[in-house]
Design an enzyme around this catalytic site. Structure first.
Site, PDB file in Angstrom:
ATOM      1  N   CYS A 189      89.137  80.301  41.146  1.00 61.01           N
ATOM      2  CA  CYS A 189      89.369  79.996  42.163  1.00 61.01           C
ATOM      3  C   CYS A 189      88.368  80.266  42.970  1.00 61.01           C
ATOM      4  O   CYS A 189      87.994  81.075  44.506  1.00 61.01           O
ATOM      5  CB  CYS A 189      90.663  81.282  42.122  1.00 61.01           C
ATOM      6  SG  CYS A 189      92.207  80.897  41.365  1.00 61.01           S
ATOM      7  N   GLU A 190      87.677  79.027  43.611  1.00 59.50           N
ATOM      8  CA  GLU A 190      87.143  78.650  44.459  1.00 59.50           C
ATOM      9  C   GLU A 190      86.636  77.378  44.878  1.00 59.50           C
ATOM     10  O   GLU A 190      86.887  75.808  43.937  1.00 59.50           O
ATOM     11  CB  GLU A 190      85.421  79.208  44.134  1.00 59.50           C
ATOM     12  CG  GLU A 190      85.210  80.511  43.621  1.00 59.50           C
ATOM     13  CD  GLU A 190      84.196  80.951  44.099  1.00 59.50           C
ATOM     14  OE1 GLU A 190      83.408  80.230  44.764  1.00 59.50           O
ATOM     15  OE2 GLU A 190      83.538  82.289  43.778  1.00 59.50           O
TER      16      GLU A 190
ATOM     17  N   ARG B  66      64.228  70.631  30.750  1.00 57.98           N
ATOM     18  CA  ARG B  66      64.783  69.946  31.155  1.00 57.98           C
ATOM     19  C   ARG B  66      64.915  68.431  29.902  1.00 57.98           C
ATOM     20  O   ARG B  66      65.839  67.462  29.952  1.00 57.98           O
ATOM     21  CB  ARG B  66      65.265  69.345  32.460  1.00 57.98           C
ATOM     22  CG  ARG B  66      65.950  68.867  33.502  1.00 57.98           C
ATOM     23  CD  ARG B  66      66.314  67.862  34.367  1.00 57.98           C
ATOM     24  NE  ARG B  66      66.006  69.766  35.388  1.00 57.98           N
ATOM     25  CZ  ARG B  66      66.427  70.068  35.593  1.00 57.98           C
ATOM     26  NH1 ARG B  66      67.793  69.449  35.812  1.00 57.98           N
ATOM     27  NH2 ARG B  66      65.940  71.416  36.668  1.00 57.98           N
TER      28      ARG B  66
ATOM     29  N   GLU C  44      55.179  72.409  29.693  1.00 57.90           N
ATOM     30  CA  GLU C  44      56.077  73.676  29.257  1.00 57.90           C
ATOM     31  C   GLU C  44      56.988  72.574  29.745  1.00 57.90           C
ATOM     32  O   GLU C  44      58.016  72.633  30.847  1.00 57.90           O
ATOM     33  CB  GLU C  44      55.664  74.547  30.309  1.00 57.90           C
ATOM     34  CG  GLU C  44      54.777  75.843  30.624  1.00 57.90           C
ATOM     35  CD  GLU C  44      55.312  76.594  31.306  1.00 57.90           C
ATOM     36  OE1 GLU C  44      55.653  76.686  32.195  1.00 57.90           O
ATOM     37  OE2 GLU C  44      53.700  77.534  31.204  1.00 57.90           O
TER      38      GLU C  44
ATOM     39  N   GLY D 299      58.655  70.841  35.208  1.00 55.57           N
ATOM     40  CA  GLY D 299      59.048  70.463  36.148  1.00 55.57           C
ATOM     41  C   GLY D 299      59.438  68.553  36.162  1.00 55.57           C
ATOM     42  O   GLY D 299      60.250  68.240  36.703  1.00 55.57           O
TER      43      GLY D 299
ATOM     44  N   TYR E 122      73.865  73.604  42.520  1.00 56.91           N
ATOM     45  CA  TYR E 122      73.066  72.147  43.601  1.00 56.91           C
ATOM     46  C   TYR E 122      73.254  70.498  43.605  1.00 56.91           C
ATOM     47  O   TYR E 122      72.477  70.169  44.143  1.00 56.91           O
ATOM     48  CB  TYR E 122      71.649  71.854  42.703  1.00 56.91           C
ATOM     49  CG  TYR E 122      71.092  73.630  41.856  1.00 56.91           C
ATOM     50  CD1 TYR E 122      70.119  74.462  42.376  1.00 56.91           C
ATOM     51  CD2 TYR E 122      71.398  73.470  40.103  1.00 56.91           C
ATOM     52  CE1 TYR E 122      69.784  74.962  41.497  1.00 56.91           C
ATOM     53  CE2 TYR E 122      71.030  74.110  39.307  1.00 56.91           C
ATOM     54  CZ  TYR E 122      70.479  75.037  40.125  1.00 56.91           C
ATOM     55  OH  TYR E 122      69.551  76.645  39.532  1.00 56.91           O
TER      56      TYR E 122
HETATM   57  N1  LLP Z   1      57.492  76.702  33.645  1.00 57.61           N
HETATM   58  C1  LLP Z   1      58.179  77.626  34.634  1.00 57.61           C
HETATM   59  C2  LLP Z   1      57.222  78.528  35.459  1.00 57.61           C
HETATM   60  C3  LLP Z   1      58.933  76.969  35.237  1.00 57.61           C
HETATM   61  O1  LLP Z   1      59.572  77.994  36.361  1.00 57.61           O
HETATM   62  C4  LLP Z   1      60.156  75.909  34.728  1.00 57.61           C
HETATM   63  C5  LLP Z   1      61.086  75.932  35.294  1.00 57.61           C
HETATM   64  C6  LLP Z   1      59.768  75.629  33.688  1.00 57.61           C
HETATM   65  C7  LLP Z   1      57.988  75.048  33.254  1.00 57.61           C
HETATM   66  C8  LLP Z   1      60.490  74.277  33.093  1.00 57.61           C
HETATM   67  O2  LLP Z   1      60.918  73.011  34.181  1.00 57.61           O
HETATM   68  P1  LLP Z   1      61.764  71.992  33.731  1.00 57.61           P
HETATM   69  O3  LLP Z   1      60.583  71.509  32.500  1.00 57.61           O
HETATM   70  O4  LLP Z   1      62.683  71.871  33.037  1.00 57.61           O
HETATM   71  O5  LLP Z   1      62.064  71.215  34.881  1.00 57.61           O
HETATM   72  N2  LLP Z   1      68.686  76.340  37.042  1.00 57.61           N
HETATM   73  C9  LLP Z   1      67.925  75.128  37.280  1.00 57.61           C
HETATM   74  C10 LLP Z   1      66.589  74.653  37.106  1.00 57.61           C
HETATM   75  C11 LLP Z   1      65.979  76.103  37.138  1.00 57.61           C
HETATM   76  C12 LLP Z   1      64.547  75.663  36.618  1.00 57.61           C
HETATM   77  C13 LLP Z   1      63.600  76.676  36.333  1.00 57.61           C
HETATM   78  N3  LLP Z   1      62.284  76.416  36.357  1.00 57.61           N
HETATM   79  C14 LLP Z   1      68.773  73.463  37.375  1.00 57.61           C
HETATM   80  O6  LLP Z   1      69.606  73.860  36.508  1.00 57.61           O
HETATM   81  O7  LLP Z   1      68.408  72.333  37.818  1.00 57.61           O
END
Ligand code: LLP
Length: 440
Positions: free
Chosen positions: A361-362, A293, A290, A256, A333
């Protein structure tokens, strides 16, 4: 990547020190390779990744967290390209996977099974079996119903599945509603007040081995307070469980960690480390984070070509050959991504205001609305920045479009790491129903 013209032609053109994509000799480049060269060789749209930037991001996390004994399991969902997985495997990363497909990918990339965590609310029996057979580190479990399935699959194999309970701490992450996961109304995790019973159920089942707790409250968090609240929550819970005589050896702190798309100031890994130290280190557990991004977003751009510049009744539209099927984040988003021309605009030149749109086309197929940017003309290349995370993995074939190519730049070389499929390949999986004869 900054979305403004470089201060002077030939200068770095960026105010972001971690920027991998900089103007060099008047052209946006990474590691000395100009992006127009890549466009010439693979066409557009194409994702371009800078390997060095991924390593740098990984090492920043590792430098801050490894001394505390925190392992890094890359959240593969952010970008599952095999070359990126291989690169991170070589750095020593583990992996957080959410499907049998991701599991097979990380194993193929050489990430060791004992560094793999299997998360997600909808694990299926065959995926659980594959993970048990591979000998993964742990399952992060999200419901009692799922526990029953994991126990049944493990019992049939005469083994005990290592499980951590994912807790829903009911903490507001302060991020976009669609990527918030730690509120009680979200589908993720088990409520904290149900955790003790669930943990006892795990401890009582010989096909399950209780190893600890997990938490993840959302993605693209830019303030520290929600992390502190969530970590404190599971630390308190771990203490309570131990007080009941239950073993809690591991804490998975989730991902996150936000990145800068525009003017956000995301937490530094050192800030995260300070919070980890304050909230969970005293418990003496094995710990994991974890990040997804934060390891790959800044290392990727989506390279596109301007098809048309169109004067609408009230707005100017720049139509690109990339669309929402290639990069969904702005549509889904309202995400803001920097967009810059690949050819450096003249210093002090005029700026335009334009809507930057795709060919789909959106109306939602819009990368930016009312964006101030250097003027562009048909045929020009542009780069949509900070697209290394949740870009290529969310590609669709909407409007009959082939997936974009993906290219990795690394140490002055580049390679196509996913080729653009041919038309024949895009229809190869389809079979026309045998009773539908070609007319005429
Ligand atoms: N761990 C779990 C249990 C998760 O659900 C996620 C992301 C992560 C780690 C990694 O999160 P990060 O470090 O990447 O923030 N498609 C969306 C983001 C969806 C994230 C889903 N879960 C976007 O483009 O912003």
């Amino acid at each position: 990547m900054a979305d403004r013209a470089p201060a002077a032609s030939g200068s770095a053109g960026t105010d972001r020190p971690d920027d991998a994509f900089v103007y060099r000799d008047g052209r946006l480049s990474a590691e000395g390779i100009a992006l127009d060269r890549i466009a010439q060789s693979v066409g557009t749209p194409a994702y371009v990744y800078a390997g060095g930037a991924i390593r740098t991001a990984y090492r920043r996390f590792a430098a801050a967290l490894s001394p505390l004994g925190v392992a890094i399991a890359y959240a593969v969902k952010a970008n599952d390209n095999l070359s990126i997985l291989r690169l991170l495997a070589a750095e020593g990363a583990g992996a957080d996977v959410v499907s049998g497909g991701e599991l097979r990918r990380v194993l193929a990339a050489g990430i060791r099974p004992e560094r793999i965590i299997f998360a997600g609310v909808g694990k299926q029996a065959d995926e659980i079996a594959a993970a048990l057979d591979a000998g993964i580190h742990q399952f992060n479990v999200e419901s009692l119903a799922e526990l029953d399935v994991i126990a049944a699959v493990a019992a049939a194999r005469g083994t005990a599945a290592p499980v951590a309970l994912r807790i829903n701490p009911d903490v507001d992450a302060g991020t976009h509603a669609k990527i918030t996961t730690g509120r009680s109304e979200n589908k993720f995790g088990i409520p904290a007040d149900a955790a003790a019973d669930a943990y006892r159920r795990i401890a009582a089942d010989p096909a399950l081995r209780p190893v600890g707790l997990a938490v993840h409250i959302g993605s693209q968090l830019t303030s520290l307070a929600p992390f502190r609240a969530a970590y404190r929550r599971i630390a308190d819970l771990a203490t309570a469980l131990r007080g009941d005589g239950l073993p809690v050896e591991r804490l998975d702190l989730g991902g996150g960690f936000g990145v800068q798309y525009r003017d956000e100031t995301p937490p530094d890994p050192a800030d995260i480390a300070a919070i980890v130290k304050e909230t969970v280190v005293p418990l003496g557990c094995g710990m994991t984070v974890e990040p997804g991004r934060a390891l790959v977003a800044a290392a990727g751009v989506l390279l596109a070509r301007v098809l048309y510049v169109k004067a609408g009744a009230t707005r100017r539209f720049v139509v690109l050959d990339a669309g929402m099927n290639d990069l969904l984040r702005p549509t889904l988003y309202d995400a803001w991504h920097p967009i810059v021309p690949v050819g450096a605009p003249p210093a002090g030149g005029d700026a335009w205001t334009a809507d930057i749109v795709g060919p789909i086309c959106e109306t939602g197929d819009t990368f930016a609305e009312g964006r101030r940017m250097a003027p562009v003309a048909p045929g020009d290349l542009v780069a949509i920045g900070r697209a290394g995370a949740y870009g290529a993995v969310m590609v669709s074939r909407y409007n009959g479009r082939a997936a974009p190519a993906e290219v990795l730049i690394d140490g002055g070389r580049f390679a196509v790491v996913r080729k653009r499929p041919s038309f024949e390949e895009t229809i190869a999986d389809e079979t026309v129903a045998p009773w539908l004869a070609r007319p005429g």
